[in-house]
Scaffold this motif. Structure first.
Motif, PDB file in Angstrom:
ATOM      1  N   SER A  28       0.839  -1.207   0.000  1.00 61.05           N
ATOM      2  CA  SER A  28       0.000   0.000   0.000  1.00 61.05           C
ATOM      3  C   SER A  28       0.872   1.254   0.000  1.00 61.05           C
ATOM      4  O   SER A  28       0.455   2.313   0.457  1.00 61.05           O
ATOM      5  CB  SER A  28      -0.909   0.014   1.231  1.00 61.05           C
ATOM      6  N   HIS A  29       2.090   1.135  -0.500  1.00 58.41           N
ATOM      7  CA  HIS A  29       3.058   2.217  -0.445  1.00 58.41           C
ATOM      8  C   HIS A  29       3.016   3.087  -1.697  1.00 58.41           C
ATOM      9  O   HIS A  29       2.450   2.710  -2.720  1.00 58.41           O
ATOM     10  CB  HIS A  29       4.462   1.662  -0.218  1.00 58.41           C
ATOM     11  N   GLU A  30       3.626   4.256  -1.602  1.00 58.89           N
ATOM     12  CA  GLU A  30       3.608   5.221  -2.697  1.00 58.89           C
ATOM     13  C   GLU A  30       4.625   4.905  -3.781  1.00 58.89           C
ATOM     14  O   GLU A  30       4.325   4.967  -4.981  1.00 58.89           O
ATOM     15  CB  GLU A  30       3.893   6.629  -2.161  1.00 58.89           C
ATOM     16  N   HIS A  31       5.871   4.627  -3.376  1.00 57.42           N
ATOM     17  CA  HIS A  31       6.983   4.521  -4.311  1.00 57.42           C
ATOM     18  C   HIS A  31       7.479   3.087  -4.401  1.00 57.42           C
ATOM     19  O   HIS A  31       7.917   2.520  -3.387  1.00 57.42           O
ATOM     20  CB  HIS A  31       8.141   5.425  -3.870  1.00 57.42           C
ATOM     21  N   PRO A  32       7.444   2.472  -5.582  1.00 61.58           N
ATOM     22  CA  PRO A  32       8.014   1.124  -5.710  1.00 61.58           C
ATOM     23  C   PRO A  32       9.503   1.126  -5.374  1.00 61.58           C
ATOM     24  O   PRO A  32      10.220   2.097  -5.588  1.00 61.58           O
ATOM     25  CB  PRO A  32       7.787   0.786  -7.188  1.00 61.58           C
ATOM     26  N   MET A  33       9.954   0.008  -4.822  1.00 60.95           N
ATOM     27  CA  MET A  33      11.365  -0.168  -4.518  1.00 60.95           C
ATOM     28  C   MET A  33      12.148  -0.485  -5.799  1.00 60.95           C
ATOM     29  O   MET A  33      11.593  -0.779  -6.850  1.00 60.95           O
ATOM     30  CB  MET A  33      11.538  -1.315  -3.524  1.00 60.95           C
ATOM     31  N   ASP A  34      13.464  -0.435  -5.687  1.00 57.66           N
ATOM     32  CA  ASP A  34      14.302  -0.806  -6.820  1.00 57.66           C
ATOM     33  C   ASP A  34      14.060  -2.267  -7.175  1.00 57.66           C
ATOM     34  O   ASP A  34      13.840  -3.103  -6.286  1.00 57.66           O
ATOM     35  CB  ASP A  34      15.777  -0.591  -6.477  1.00 57.66           C
ATOM     36  N   PRO A  35      14.108  -2.616  -8.454  1.00 57.76           N
ATOM     37  CA  PRO A  35      13.758  -3.977  -8.868  1.00 57.76           C
ATOM     38  C   PRO A  35      14.592  -5.070  -8.211  1.00 57.76           C
ATOM     39  O   PRO A  35      14.113  -6.190  -8.055  1.00 57.76           O
ATOM     40  CB  PRO A  35      13.972  -3.951 -10.382  1.00 57.76           C
ATOM     41  N   ARG A  36      15.824  -4.771  -7.822  1.00 58.26           N
ATOM     42  CA  ARG A  36      16.679  -5.797  -7.230  1.00 58.26           C
ATOM     43  C   ARG A  36      16.696  -5.732  -5.698  1.00 58.26           C
ATOM     44  O   ARG A  36      17.476  -6.447  -5.058  1.00 58.26           O
ATOM     45  CB  ARG A  36      18.098  -5.664  -7.764  1.00 58.26           C
ATOM     46  N   ALA A  37      15.874  -4.911  -5.102  1.00 61.20           N
ATOM     47  CA  ALA A  37      15.872  -4.771  -3.644  1.00 61.20           C
ATOM     48  C   ALA A  37      15.432  -6.069  -2.973  1.00 61.20           C
ATOM     49  O   ALA A  37      14.551  -6.781  -3.470  1.00 61.20           O
ATOM     50  CB  ALA A  37      14.946  -3.636  -3.232  1.00 61.20           C
ATOM     51  N   ASP A  38      16.054  -6.371  -1.846  1.00 61.35           N
ATOM     52  CA  ASP A  38      15.679  -7.536  -1.037  1.00 61.35           C
ATOM     53  C   ASP A  38      14.459  -7.156  -0.206  1.00 61.35           C
ATOM     54  O   ASP A  38      14.548  -6.356   0.724  1.00 61.35           O
ATOM     55  CB  ASP A  38      16.844  -7.923  -0.132  1.00 61.35           C
ATOM     56  N   LEU A  39      13.318  -7.739  -0.529  1.00 62.95           N
ATOM     57  CA  LEU A  39      12.078  -7.444   0.196  1.00 62.95           C
ATOM     58  C   LEU A  39      11.591  -8.653   0.984  1.00 62.95           C
ATOM     59  O   LEU A  39      10.408  -8.739   1.327  1.00 62.95           O
ATOM     60  CB  LEU A  39      10.997  -6.959  -0.776  1.00 62.95           C
ATOM     61  N   SER A  40      12.481  -9.567   1.285  1.00 62.19           N
ATOM     62  CA  SER A  40      12.162 -10.637   2.230  1.00 62.19           C
ATOM     63  C   SER A  40      12.004 -10.024   3.613  1.00 62.19           C
ATOM     64  O   SER A  40      12.378  -8.865   3.835  1.00 62.19           O
ATOM     65  CB  SER A  40      13.289 -11.662   2.242  1.00 62.19           C
ATOM     66  N   PRO A  41      11.461 -10.760   4.593  1.00 66.02           N
ATOM     67  CA  PRO A  41      11.396 -10.196   5.948  1.00 66.02           C
ATOM     68  C   PRO A  41      12.742  -9.705   6.480  1.00 66.02           C
ATOM     69  O   PRO A  41      12.819  -8.594   7.012  1.00 66.02           O
ATOM     70  CB  PRO A  41      10.807 -11.347   6.770  1.00 66.02           C
ATOM     71  N   PRO A  42      13.855 -10.449   6.327  1.00 67.37           N
ATOM     72  CA  PRO A  42      15.141  -9.873   6.742  1.00 67.37           C
ATOM     73  C   PRO A  42      15.518  -8.640   5.927  1.00 67.37           C
ATOM     74  O   PRO A  42      16.129  -7.705   6.455  1.00 67.37           O
ATOM     75  CB  PRO A  42      16.130 -11.021   6.518  1.00 67.37           C
ATOM     76  N   GLY A  43      15.148  -8.630   4.646  1.00 64.68           N
ATOM     77  CA  GLY A  43      15.419  -7.455   3.829  1.00 64.68           C
ATOM     78  C   GLY A  43      14.647  -6.238   4.296  1.00 64.68           C
ATOM     79  O   GLY A  43      15.174  -5.115   4.305  1.00 64.68           O
ATOM     80  N   LEU A  44      13.399  -6.430   4.697  1.00 66.02           N
ATOM     81  CA  LEU A  44      12.619  -5.300   5.219  1.00 66.02           C
ATOM     82  C   LEU A  44      13.128  -4.855   6.568  1.00 66.02           C
ATOM     83  O   LEU A  44      13.109  -3.660   6.890  1.00 66.02           O
ATOM     84  CB  LEU A  44      11.137  -5.682   5.313  1.00 66.02           C
TER      85      LEU A  44
END
Length: 291
Positions: free
Chosen positions: A67-83
């Protein structure tokens, strides 16, 4: 969708994983808020004003949970440890120290990973009815991680939540909020994923990484986390029974449990005044304690 003006002044900070929008209100020791899946900073719109007026600097980011405004970079780590690392980067980028983290739902699970992996800037934590131990996710949402492996699944989820009648179903918001949420708030929560392919991509990447091993591993480190922790827990919650809070309290060296009545998981929505009072009382009681 614009966030509630009650959250304060809008800002954006560029982090290694991408841009994060946040709202800031008040002055004083920093309090950073962590929301859960398919909500954003608006979750805290009724909590932030009271905490800010009590003398604290409140920062309410939109974390990349659908539900966020700005998408993250395509290679960003968005796993729970990444967040968890993303939150740590946010604290570092704003040079925040002795931070109070206030977390709810999925944000609480991620915060527990942060406590285990990046505790340096944390002064104290408020966990308000959240994913913990083996409940990451709770059973009613256990279909989401495997479904996220399928192409187009985030788009299908966004479409399934389009009818307002669906919002009160258990697999949507029916078991997280005791009372229906206002239509403008639901639009704030649901329109970003409906409108933005980048937001849907981020949502799917996060969901693919959700597993109870992350919160169970975090819990194994809690014996060495000596900062104060408040467990503000909804006694009626169906997803995260209060027995979880008792188990967390037994693992954490400096934990206190505060039961919250007449609420489901979204304590900031169902009982914002009670939560704000608990947060402020906790901050005042633990000010100046050694880390």
């Amino acid at each position: 969708m614009a966030r509630s003006a009650a959250l304060g002044t809008p800002h954006t900070v560029r982090l290694p994983a991408g841009p994060v929008a946040y709202r800031e209100r008040g002055e004083g020791p920093p309090v950073v808020f962590a929301h859960g899946l398919l909500v954003n900073a608006d979750l805290w719109r009724k909590v932030v004003p009271a905490v800010a007026e009590a003398g604290y600097r409140c920062l309410a980011p939109d974390w990349p949970l659908g539900s966020h405004e700005h998408p993250m970079d395509p290679r960003a780590d968005l796993s729970p440890p990444g967040l968890a690392a993303l939150i740590a980067d946010f604290l570092a980028a704003l040079d925040l120290t002795d931070v109070t983290l206030v977390a709810n739902d999925t944000g609480g699970g991620i915060t527990q990973v942060l406590m285990a992996r990046h505790p340096e800037r944390i002064g104290r934590v408020v966990l308000a009815t959240c994913d913990s131990l083996e409940r990451f996710f709770p059973p009613v949402f256990s279909f989401l991680p495997p479904a996220a492996r399928l192409p187009g699944s985030a788009w299908l989820l966004a479409q399934a939540l389009r009818p307002r009648a669906a919002h009160r179903l258990p697999f949507a918001y029916g078991w997280v909020a005791k009372r229906p949420l206002p239509p403008d708030v639901m639009d704030s929560y649901l329109l970003p994923a409906r409108r933005s392919p980048g937001v849907r991509r981020d949502l799917r990447r996060f969901l693919r990484g959700v597993h109870r091993r992350h919160t169970l591993a975090a819990a194994e480190t809690f014996g060495s986390f000596h900062r104060p922790v408040l467990l503000a827990w909804a006694v009626e919650d169906r997803l995260f029974p209060i027995s979880l809070a008792h188990r967390l309290a037994a693992l954490l060296p400096d934990a206190r449990l505060a039961p919250v009545s007449d609420s489901y998981t979204f304590v900031p929505e169902d009982q914002p005044d009670r939560l704000a009072d608990l947060v402020v009382d906790f901050l005042r009681a633990t000010a100046g304690q050694p880390r």
